[in-house]
Enzyme design. Sequence first.
Site, PDB file in Angstrom:
ATOM      1  CG  ASP A  33      -1.472   1.273   1.541  1.00  0.00           C
ATOM      2  OD1 ASP A  33      -2.338   1.368   0.668  1.00  0.00           O
ATOM      3  OD2 ASP A  33      -1.241   1.894   2.823  1.00  0.00           O
ATOM      4  CB  ILE A  34       0.976   4.373  -1.672  1.00  0.00           C
ATOM      5  CG1 ILE A  34       1.503   3.374  -2.938  1.00  0.00           C
ATOM      6  CG2 ILE A  34       1.843   5.660  -1.911  1.00  0.00           C
ATOM      7  CD1 ILE A  34       1.191   3.947  -4.487  1.00  0.00           C
ATOM      8  CG  ASP A  35      -1.280   7.791   0.368  1.00  0.00           C
ATOM      9  OD1 ASP A  35      -1.011   8.953   0.521  1.00  0.00           O
ATOM     10  OD2 ASP A  35      -1.809   7.353  -0.713  1.00  0.00           O
ATOM     11  CG  ASP A 210      -2.157   2.761   6.233  1.00  0.00           C
ATOM     12  OD1 ASP A 210      -2.611   2.464   4.989  1.00  0.00           O
ATOM     13  OD2 ASP A 210      -2.639   3.985   6.605  1.00  0.00           O
TER      14      ASP A 210
HETATM   15  O1  LIG Z   1      -4.502   2.897  -0.257  1.00  0.00           O
HETATM   16  P1  LIG Z   1      -3.596   4.086  -0.154  1.00  0.00           P
HETATM   17  O2  LIG Z   1      -2.377   4.205  -1.026  1.00  0.00           O
HETATM   18  O3  LIG Z   1      -3.025   4.195   1.706  1.00  0.00           O
HETATM   19  O4  LIG Z   1      -4.417   5.268  -0.551  1.00  0.00           O
HETATM   20  C1  LIG Z   1      -5.435   5.607   0.441  1.00  0.00           C
HETATM   21  C2  LIG Z   1      -6.014   6.936   0.321  1.00  0.00           C
HETATM   22  O5  LIG Z   1      -4.847   7.699   0.517  1.00  0.00           O
HETATM   23  C3  LIG Z   1      -4.782   9.349   0.552  1.00  0.00           C
HETATM   24  O6  LIG Z   1      -5.503   9.724   1.424  1.00  0.00           O
HETATM   25  C4  LIG Z   1      -4.923   9.343   2.656  1.00  0.00           C
HETATM   26  O7  LIG Z   1      -3.553   9.929   2.737  1.00  0.00           O
HETATM   27  C5  LIG Z   1      -3.488  11.563   2.517  1.00  0.00           C
HETATM   28  C6  LIG Z   1      -2.022  11.881   2.380  1.00  0.00           C
HETATM   29  O8  LIG Z   1      -1.182  11.325   3.514  1.00  0.00           O
HETATM   30  C7  LIG Z   1      -4.042  12.157   3.708  1.00  0.00           C
HETATM   31  O9  LIG Z   1      -4.081  13.670   3.723  1.00  0.00           O
HETATM   32  C8  LIG Z   1      -5.430  11.667   3.956  1.00  0.00           C
HETATM   33  O10 LIG Z   1      -6.201  12.335   5.131  1.00  0.00           O
HETATM   34  C9  LIG Z   1      -5.432  10.271   3.986  1.00  0.00           C
HETATM   35  O11 LIG Z   1      -6.944   9.692   3.837  1.00  0.00           O
HETATM   36  C10 LIG Z   1      -5.306   9.846  -1.069  1.00  0.00           C
HETATM   37  O12 LIG Z   1      -5.524  11.002  -1.181  1.00  0.00           O
HETATM   38  C11 LIG Z   1      -6.623   8.824  -1.433  1.00  0.00           C
HETATM   39  O13 LIG Z   1      -7.052   8.920  -2.739  1.00  0.00           O
HETATM   40  C12 LIG Z   1      -6.318   7.255  -1.161  1.00  0.00           C
HETATM   41  O14 LIG Z   1      -7.641   6.528  -1.560  1.00  0.00           O
HETATM   42 MG   LIG Z   2      -2.734   3.370   3.186  1.00  0.00          MG
END
Ligand SMILES: O=P(O)(O)OC[C@H]1O[C@H](O[C@H]2O[C@H](CO)[C@@H](O)[C@H](O)[C@H]2O)[C@H](O)[C@@H](O)[C@@H]1O
Ligand SMILES: [Mg+2]
Length: 259
Positions: A33-35, A210
Site C-alpha cells: 500500500d502507499i499512503d 494501514d
Molecule cells: O491505499 P492507499 O495508498 O493508502 O491510499 C488511500 C488514500 O490515501 C490518500 O489519502 C490519505 O493520505 C493523505 C496523504 O497522507 C491524507 O491527507 C488523507 O487524510 C488520507 O486519507 C489519498 O488522498 C486517497 O486518494 C487514497 O485513496
Molecule cells: Mg494506506
Amino acid sequence: MQSLEKTVQDDTATQEMLSLVLDEPERWAMFLDIDGTLLNLAPTPDAIEVPEALPGQLHRLSNKLGGALALVTGRSLAYADALFKPFAFPTAGLHGAEIRSAAGMHTLEATPEFQALKHALTAEAEHYPGVLIEDKGPAVAAHYRLAPEYEKVLEERMHHYAKVAGPNWALQLGKMVFELRPARSSKGDALERFFQSDPFKDRCPITIGDDLTDESMFAIANARGGVSVRVGAIGAPSCATSRLSSAALVRNVIAALAA
Ligand SMILES: O=P(O)(O)OC[C@H]1O[C@H](O[C@H]2O[C@H](CO)[C@@H](O)[C@H](O)[C@H]2O)[C@H](O)[C@@H](O)[C@@H]1O
Ligand SMILES: [Mg+2]
C-alpha cells in the site's frame, strides 16, 4: 508496557519478513500500500513526500523478487506512477479498480452521471471550509483531515451521494476520508488478478497496508498461507497476522531487503 509490546511486535514482523524474503526470494511476492505504509500521512493528499532513496530501493527489491512487487493503492494508477518515477511497478489503483500487470492494463472512465455527481459534491464542499475534494476520475474522495468538525455531516452527505451514484459505486471509509470508488473490485480482487500471470503466479503473498481498504488483501494473504502486516498503532481491529508501528519502519524493511 505498550511501547515494549510495540517494539516486540515490530522486531518480530521485521525479522520475519527479512528472513523469509532473503532466504527464498523466488518464493515470495510483495504487495505494498502507499499512503500510511510506504509514505507518512500528510495533512493533504498532495503534501506527501517520497523519500529520495525509496523509488530506487523498491526497484532493487523488485529485481530481487523477479519483478514480483506490486503497489496496491487507493490513488489512481497515474498518480502512483508519478510518485515513483522513473519506475513503473505493477500497480493496482483506485482500491483495485485499475490495474497494470504483465497481463495488460485495465482502467476505467467516469460516466457523465458520475462527472455530474462530482461537480455537485465539489460545489457542496464549498460550504464546509477545510474539506478537500480529490477528483480521481471514476472515484472521488472527500477529505476532512483539515476540518474534523465536518466528519458527521460529510459522512451523511457521502451516504447520500453513494445512493445517487448507484450500485456501481461503493462508499469506502478511510483515514479522515470518505470515498466513492468503483464497487466491482477491491484490493483483494486485484491480488487475485496479479496471481493469474507471471511473475506473481505460484508465489506466496506478503501484504503490507494501514487501512480498512487493505483488509481484503490481508484476507487473501492469509488464505494463501502468506504474511499480512498492518501498519499503525495497536488497537485497530484487523485480520492481519502481524504489525509494524509506522511507515518509517516499513521503509527500514524495504531498505534492508533492497541492500
Ligand atoms: O491505499 P492507499 O495508498 O493508502 O491510499 C488511500 C488514500 O490515501 C490518500 O489519502 C490519505 O493520505 C493523505 C496523504 O497522507 C491524507 O491527507 C488523507 O487524510 C488520507 O486519507 C489519498 O488522498 C486517497 O486518494 C487514497 O485513496
Ligand atoms: Mg494506506
